[in-house]
Design a protein around this motif. Structure first.
Motif, PDB file in Angstrom:
ATOM      1  N   LYS A 170       0.857  -1.175   0.000  1.00 57.07           N
ATOM      2  CA  LYS A 170       0.000   0.000   0.000  1.00 57.07           C
ATOM      3  C   LYS A 170       0.895   1.227   0.000  1.00 57.07           C
ATOM      4  O   LYS A 170       1.486   1.577   1.001  1.00 57.07           O
ATOM      5  CB  LYS A 170      -0.883  -0.010   1.229  1.00 57.07           C
ATOM      6  N   GLY A 171       1.009   1.841  -1.153  1.00 54.73           N
ATOM      7  CA  GLY A 171       1.802   3.050  -1.240  1.00 54.73           C
ATOM      8  C   GLY A 171       3.294   2.786  -1.220  1.00 54.73           C
ATOM      9  O   GLY A 171       3.781   1.721  -1.544  1.00 54.73           O
ATOM     10  N   ARG A 172       4.016   3.769  -0.787  1.00 56.93           N
ATOM     11  CA  ARG A 172       5.477   3.724  -0.779  1.00 56.93           C
ATOM     12  C   ARG A 172       5.983   2.859   0.381  1.00 56.93           C
ATOM     13  O   ARG A 172       5.471   2.956   1.497  1.00 56.93           O
ATOM     14  CB  ARG A 172       5.974   5.151  -0.623  1.00 56.93           C
ATOM     15  N   PRO A 173       6.998   2.017   0.128  1.00 52.21           N
ATOM     16  CA  PRO A 173       7.521   1.197   1.224  1.00 52.21           C
ATOM     17  C   PRO A 173       8.194   2.056   2.293  1.00 52.21           C
ATOM     18  O   PRO A 173       8.810   3.076   1.989  1.00 52.21           O
ATOM     19  CB  PRO A 173       8.545   0.285   0.556  1.00 52.21           C
ATOM     20  N   THR A 174       8.084   1.620   3.528  1.00 54.91           N
ATOM     21  CA  THR A 174       8.749   2.333   4.622  1.00 54.91           C
ATOM     22  C   THR A 174      10.233   1.967   4.629  1.00 54.91           C
ATOM     23  O   THR A 174      10.667   1.059   3.927  1.00 54.91           O
ATOM     24  CB  THR A 174       8.138   1.934   5.985  1.00 54.91           C
ATOM     25  N   LYS A 175      10.981   2.658   5.481  1.00 57.44           N
ATOM     26  CA  LYS A 175      12.410   2.373   5.590  1.00 57.44           C
ATOM     27  C   LYS A 175      12.622   0.926   6.051  1.00 57.44           C
ATOM     28  O   LYS A 175      13.494   0.214   5.546  1.00 57.44           O
ATOM     29  CB  LYS A 175      13.054   3.356   6.577  1.00 57.44           C
ATOM     30  N   ARG A 176      11.790   0.471   6.963  1.00 59.97           N
ATOM     31  CA  ARG A 176      11.884  -0.900   7.459  1.00 59.97           C
ATOM     32  C   ARG A 176      11.604  -1.885   6.318  1.00 59.97           C
ATOM     33  O   ARG A 176      12.298  -2.904   6.186  1.00 59.97           O
ATOM     34  CB  ARG A 176      10.885  -1.092   8.595  1.00 59.97           C
ATOM     35  N   ASP A 177      10.580  -1.624   5.525  1.00 60.63           N
ATOM     36  CA  ASP A 177      10.257  -2.498   4.385  1.00 60.63           C
ATOM     37  C   ASP A 177      11.432  -2.583   3.417  1.00 60.63           C
ATOM     38  O   ASP A 177      11.748  -3.657   2.912  1.00 60.63           O
ATOM     39  CB  ASP A 177       9.023  -1.981   3.637  1.00 60.63           C
ATOM     40  N   ARG A 178      12.068  -1.452   3.161  1.00 61.34           N
ATOM     41  CA  ARG A 178      13.211  -1.437   2.231  1.00 61.34           C
ATOM     42  C   ARG A 178      14.382  -2.244   2.790  1.00 61.34           C
ATOM     43  O   ARG A 178      15.060  -2.967   2.054  1.00 61.34           O
ATOM     44  CB  ARG A 178      13.622  -0.009   1.914  1.00 61.34           C
ATOM     45  N   ARG A 179      14.631  -2.130   4.098  1.00 67.57           N
ATOM     46  CA  ARG A 179      15.710  -2.916   4.709  1.00 67.57           C
ATOM     47  C   ARG A 179      15.449  -4.411   4.578  1.00 67.57           C
ATOM     48  O   ARG A 179      16.340  -5.184   4.246  1.00 67.57           O
ATOM     49  CB  ARG A 179      15.843  -2.564   6.194  1.00 67.57           C
ATOM     50  N   ILE A 180      14.219  -4.822   4.853  1.00 67.05           N
ATOM     51  CA  ILE A 180      13.865  -6.244   4.743  1.00 67.05           C
ATOM     52  C   ILE A 180      14.031  -6.715   3.299  1.00 67.05           C
ATOM     53  O   ILE A 180      14.583  -7.785   3.043  1.00 67.05           O
ATOM     54  CB  ILE A 180      12.429  -6.482   5.251  1.00 67.05           C
ATOM     55  N   ARG A 181      13.571  -5.916   2.362  1.00 68.01           N
ATOM     56  CA  ARG A 181      13.702  -6.277   0.944  1.00 68.01           C
ATOM     57  C   ARG A 181      15.174  -6.370   0.538  1.00 68.01           C
ATOM     58  O   ARG A 181      15.573  -7.292  -0.168  1.00 68.01           O
ATOM     59  CB  ARG A 181      12.977  -5.262   0.059  1.00 68.01           C
ATOM     60  N   ASP A 182      15.979  -5.434   1.009  1.00 64.57           N
ATOM     61  CA  ASP A 182      17.412  -5.470   0.690  1.00 64.57           C
ATOM     62  C   ASP A 182      18.079  -6.701   1.280  1.00 64.57           C
ATOM     63  O   ASP A 182      18.962  -7.303   0.657  1.00 64.57           O
ATOM     64  CB  ASP A 182      18.104  -4.206   1.193  1.00 64.57           C
ATOM     65  N   GLN A 183      17.696  -7.099   2.498  1.00 63.39           N
ATOM     66  CA  GLN A 183      18.243  -8.308   3.108  1.00 63.39           C
ATOM     67  C   GLN A 183      17.883  -9.538   2.273  1.00 63.39           C
ATOM     68  O   GLN A 183      18.714 -10.405   2.068  1.00 63.39           O
ATOM     69  CB  GLN A 183      17.718  -8.487   4.532  1.00 63.39           C
ATOM     70  N   ILE A 184      16.683  -9.603   1.783  1.00 64.02           N
ATOM     71  CA  ILE A 184      16.252 -10.733   0.953  1.00 64.02           C
ATOM     72  C   ILE A 184      17.011 -10.731  -0.367  1.00 64.02           C
ATOM     73  O   ILE A 184      17.495 -11.776  -0.817  1.00 64.02           O
ATOM     74  CB  ILE A 184      14.727 -10.679   0.712  1.00 64.02           C
ATOM     75  N   ASP A 185      17.160  -9.555  -0.976  1.00 65.65           N
ATOM     76  CA  ASP A 185      17.843  -9.441  -2.265  1.00 65.65           C
ATOM     77  C   ASP A 185      19.319  -9.811  -2.167  1.00 65.65           C
ATOM     78  O   ASP A 185      19.882 -10.407  -3.072  1.00 65.65           O
ATOM     79  CB  ASP A 185      17.720  -8.022  -2.825  1.00 65.65           C
ATOM     80  N   HIS A 186      19.961  -9.455  -1.055  1.00 67.76           N
ATOM     81  CA  HIS A 186      21.391  -9.689  -0.911  1.00 67.76           C
ATOM     82  C   HIS A 186      21.705 -11.002  -0.182  1.00 67.76           C
ATOM     83  O   HIS A 186      22.865 -11.293   0.061  1.00 67.76           O
ATOM     84  CB  HIS A 186      22.059  -8.515  -0.191  1.00 67.76           C
ATOM     85  N   GLY A 187      20.682 -11.742   0.194  1.00 62.88           N
ATOM     86  CA  GLY A 187      20.871 -13.046   0.821  1.00 62.88           C
ATOM     87  C   GLY A 187      21.462 -12.994   2.202  1.00 62.88           C
ATOM     88  O   GLY A 187      22.208 -13.865   2.602  1.00 62.88           O
ATOM     89  N   GLU A 188      21.156 -12.004   2.966  1.00 62.87           N
ATOM     90  CA  GLU A 188      21.698 -11.868   4.318  1.00 62.87           C
ATOM     91  C   GLU A 188      20.863 -12.622   5.307  1.00 62.87           C
ATOM     92  O   GLU A 188      19.752 -12.914   5.181  1.00 62.87           O
ATOM     93  CB  GLU A 188      21.766 -10.400   4.706  1.00 62.87           C
TER      94      GLU A 188
END
Length: 126
Positions: free
Chosen positions: A108-126
């Motif tokens: 819903k709308g723009r991702p929050t900073k927390r959402d972006r961190r979680i997505r980045d962790q998934i993308d980078h395999g952390e």
């Protein structure tokens, strides 16, 4: 009340929340009368078959009532009769949506900073 524009009728029959949405759908060819594209100012007549794609559902209806006033949903349903094929198609599509959840539906709308961190962790395999 025989002269009602199709955009007004679609709004009164509750296929679209606003007349502007109805006009946009008509202009983009998502509403057809007897298989033909029409303009928003066209007068709707009793007995005409409409194909309506409002973005979430597709409807095939027969016009059985004319109104330019938006009223409650039970009254709005008296303005049209939906074909059996259309009902079956909408039920099938609703079941498909239940079984195959669209991942983007929860966004819903723009991702929050927390959402972006979680997505980045998934993308980078952390």
């Amino acid at each position: 009340m025989d002269n009602v524009r199709i955009d007004k009728w679609l709004w009164a029959a509750r296929f679209f929340k606003t007349r502007n949405l109805a006009i946009d759908a008509i202009d983009s060819g998502k509403v057809k009368v007897n298989g033909d594209r029409v303009k928003p100012a066209r007068v709707v007549k009793l007995g005409e078959k409409l194909h309506i794609d409002n973005g979430s559902d597709e409807w095939d209806v027969l016009v059985v009532g004319i109104s330019d006033k938006r009223q409650g949903a039970p009254i709005a349903r008296t303005l049209y009769e939906e074909s059996e094929e259309s009902i079956a198609r909408r039920i099938k599509e609703a079941e498909r949506r239940k079984l195959f959840h669209e991942p983007a539906a929860d966004l819903k709308g723009r991702p929050t900073k927390r959402d972006r961190r979680i997505r980045d962790q998934i993308d980078h395999g952390e």
